[in-house]
Structures are given as structure tokens and as C-alpha cells.
Design an enzyme around this catalytic site. Structure first.
Site, PDB file in Angstrom:
ATOM      1  N   ASN A   9       4.424  -2.038   0.275  1.00 36.74           N
ATOM      2  CA  ASN A   9       5.664  -2.549  -0.312  1.00 36.74           C
ATOM      3  C   ASN A   9       6.819  -1.859   0.398  1.00 36.74           C
ATOM      4  O   ASN A   9       7.098  -0.685   0.158  1.00 36.74           O
ATOM      5  CB  ASN A   9       5.696  -2.259  -1.816  1.00 36.74           C
ATOM      6  CG  ASN A   9       7.033  -2.629  -2.446  1.00 36.74           C
ATOM      7  OD1 ASN A   9       7.819  -3.379  -1.875  1.00 36.74           O
ATOM      8  ND2 ASN A   9       7.290  -2.102  -3.634  1.00 36.74           N
ATOM      9  N   LYS A  11       9.887  -2.329   0.050  1.00 33.99           N
ATOM     10  CA  LYS A  11      11.087  -2.230  -0.791  1.00 33.99           C
ATOM     11  C   LYS A  11      12.308  -2.699   0.022  1.00 33.99           C
ATOM     12  O   LYS A  11      12.195  -3.605   0.839  1.00 33.99           O
ATOM     13  CB  LYS A  11      11.243  -0.814  -1.357  1.00 33.99           C
ATOM     14  CG  LYS A  11      10.001  -0.366  -2.132  1.00 33.99           C
ATOM     15  CD  LYS A  11      10.207   0.884  -2.923  1.00 33.99           C
ATOM     16  CE  LYS A  11       8.927   1.235  -3.683  1.00 33.99           C
ATOM     17  NZ  LYS A  11       9.127   2.397  -4.567  1.00 33.99           N
ATOM     18  N   GLU A 166       1.049   1.239 -11.709  1.00 34.80           N
ATOM     19  CA  GLU A 166       2.024   2.152 -11.105  1.00 34.80           C
ATOM     20  C   GLU A 166       2.650   3.018 -12.194  1.00 34.80           C
ATOM     21  O   GLU A 166       3.598   2.594 -12.851  1.00 34.80           O
ATOM     22  CB  GLU A 166       3.096   1.386 -10.317  1.00 34.80           C
ATOM     23  CG  GLU A 166       3.710   0.181 -11.016  1.00 34.80           C
ATOM     24  CD  GLU A 166       5.073  -0.185 -10.433  1.00 34.80           C
ATOM     25  OE1 GLU A 166       5.427   0.320  -9.362  1.00 34.80           O
ATOM     26  OE2 GLU A 166       5.776  -0.962 -11.086  1.00 34.80           O
ATOM     27  N   GLY A 172       7.893   8.062  -6.170  1.00 31.23           N
ATOM     28  CA  GLY A 172       9.009   8.705  -5.489  1.00 31.23           C
ATOM     29  C   GLY A 172       9.424  10.033  -6.080  1.00 31.23           C
ATOM     30  O   GLY A 172      10.485  10.555  -5.753  1.00 31.23           O
ATOM     31  N   GLY A 232       4.096   2.489  -1.126  1.00 32.05           N
ATOM     32  CA  GLY A 232       5.535   2.448  -0.917  1.00 32.05           C
ATOM     33  C   GLY A 232       5.945   3.167   0.351  1.00 32.05           C
ATOM     34  O   GLY A 232       5.821   2.642   1.457  1.00 32.05           O
ATOM     35  N   GLY A 233       6.432   4.392   0.222  1.00 29.70           N
ATOM     36  CA  GLY A 233       6.962   5.129   1.363  1.00 29.70           C
ATOM     37  C   GLY A 233       6.003   5.250   2.531  1.00 29.70           C
ATOM     38  O   GLY A 233       6.400   5.144   3.699  1.00 29.70           O
TER      39      GLY A 233
END
Length: 249
Positions: A9, A11, A166, A172, A232-233
Site C-alpha cells: 500500500n 498510500k 491492521e 507507523g 505500508g512503508g
């Protein structure tokens, strides 16, 4: 046996140049993955994904979809528009959409149903905040979120769902649920799915979406009911994303 899925993802990140470099790097090291791989990109970059990834090992998808088929909904993106770009997946109900855009459980259910009707596979996100976990409400929260989606989905379409757990408190923040903590919630979600349709529950992929990284991926993915990750990251760094994919082998 369920095949693992590693979905990135991005984002609200990326540029034409950065995306090209990232995708080229991933593709050059990923010829025949032993798991499903996908990237969910910002809408302006879906054509770039289609151009670069067509006929390859990596699928692509979007990060949101409207619950409306078409009409006067400025700024919204319909499921039909996403299929024009050959998307395979779309994320629904991400915690950031719920928190920053006020998306309700019912809206997430309608979006997921709209995606399924168009032939997309929704990656439906569920998860609790730190306050909800501390109050012992984790199961209550994820059950409510999941049930709102199941209410909108026909039995025949259940196997096309992907669920992503999640824990909001682990996104994060540098915090991560232990593998057993994550497994406990995944097992609960699968049991809830089984209460609706036992056969489908054995096939539905349930991903972990709480800051999966190269150093914790193998332990998380070894859990019985963790069928992959919504990344994510780490999905923005080719080496990290590839390491997680290899951990899913």
C-alpha cells in the site's frame, strides 16, 4: 492450502520517476514468486502500473473506491474506472480512511460489495485503536467491522474477499503486535467467517497489516492464520518489499 499474498500500500506517496525505479527494481529480482504479489498505488499512477506490470508476476490495485456506480460525485472513483486500468484489487476500509474521512462500517460494506460486483477483489481492512485494545474491545471492534461487510456480500462472492487485520496502534508507530497476538485476532476473524460459511472461511486470505517488516515478517507469516501482509512503508523500498515476499515463500 491458502496461497500467501503480499500487497504493498503506497498510500499518498510516489512520482512517475520514483515509481518507475521502484517497480523496475522489484521486477528485476522477482521472476517467479511463490506467493501472490500486488501493489496498491495512488489513482494517478494506475496506468503506469498497468504499463509496467502487464503480463508480469505483480498485480496492481487501487487504495479506495466509491460505493456509487457513477454520477455527480466529484472526486470519487468508480469500480468500473478501476477495471478500465485492469486493477485486480482495491483496498476498502483502511484505518486512515475511517479516521480521516469518517468512513463508517456500513460504507465500507457497500464499497466492498461494489468492488466485488465489478470483478475486483477488495482488501477489507479491520482493526482496533490502542484505546479499544486497552479496553479489551479488540474482538468486538473487528467483529462489528467484518459483519458490516459480510452483510453486503453474497455467499458465492465470499471467497473473493481478502481481509486485512491492521491494529491501528501498530501502524507507523514502531509498535508491532507479537506473532501470537496477531494470530489470535486472525483466528477470531476466520472463526467469524466460518460462522457465515465454513468452506469459504478456509480459503479466504487474511493478511496482517500492522507494520510488517523484513525483520518480523517470517515470524508473523509462520502463524497458521496469517496468509500474507498489507505492507505500508516497507513497500516503498524494493529491498524491504522483496525480503518480505521471500519470507512468504
Amino acid at each position: 492450502m491458502r496461497r500467501k499474498l503480499i500487497a504493498g500500500n503506497w498510500k499518498m506517496n510516489g512520482s512517475l520517476a520514483a515509481n518507475a525505479a521502484l517497480l523496475s527494481d522489484i521486477q528485476s529480482h522477482l521472476t517467479s514468486p511463490s506467493c501472490d504479489v500486488a501493489v496498491c498505488a495512488p489513482a494517478p499512477y494506475l496506468e503506469q502500473c498497468r504499463t509496467m506490470l502487464a503480463d508480469g508476476a505483480i498485480a496492481w490495485g487501487a487504495q479506495d473506491v466509491s460505493d456509487h456506480e457513477s454520477g455527480a460525485y466529484t472526486g470519487e472513483i468508480s469500480a468500473a474506472m478501476l477495471t478500465d486500468f485492469d486493477c485486480a484489487y482495491v483496498i476498502t476500509g483502511h484505518s486512515e480512511r475511517r479516521a480521516y474521512h469518517g468512513e463508517s462500517d456500513a460504507l465500507v460494506g457497500r464499497k466492498s460489495a461494489r468492488a466485488l460486483a465489478a470483478g475486483l477483489r477488495p482488501i477489507v481492512c479491520v482493526g482496533e485503536t490502542l484505546e479499544e485494545r486497552d479496553a479489551g474491545q479488540t474482538e468486538l471492534v473487528v467483529q462489528r467491522q467484518l459483519d458490516a461487510v459480510l452483510k453486503e456480500v453474497a455467499d458465492a462472492d465470499l471467497v473473493r474477499l481478502v481481509i486485512a487485520y491492521e491494529p491501528v496502534w501498530a501502524i507507523g508507530t514502531g509498535k508491532t503486535a507479537t506473532p501470537q497476538m496477531a494470530q489470535d485476532v486472525h483466528a477470531f476473524l476466520r472463526a467469524r467467517l466460518a460462522a457465515r460459511h465454513a468452506a469459504a472461511a478456509t480459503q479466504i486470505q487474511i493478511l496482517y497489516g500492522g507494520s510488517m517488516k523484513p525483520d518480523n515478517a517470517a515470524d508473523l507469516l509462520a502463524m497458521e492464520d496469517i496468509d500474507g501482509g498489507l505492507i505500508g512503508g516497507a513497500a516503498l523500498k524494493a529491498a524491504d518489499f522483496l525480503a518480505i515476499i521471500h519470507a512468504a515463500a
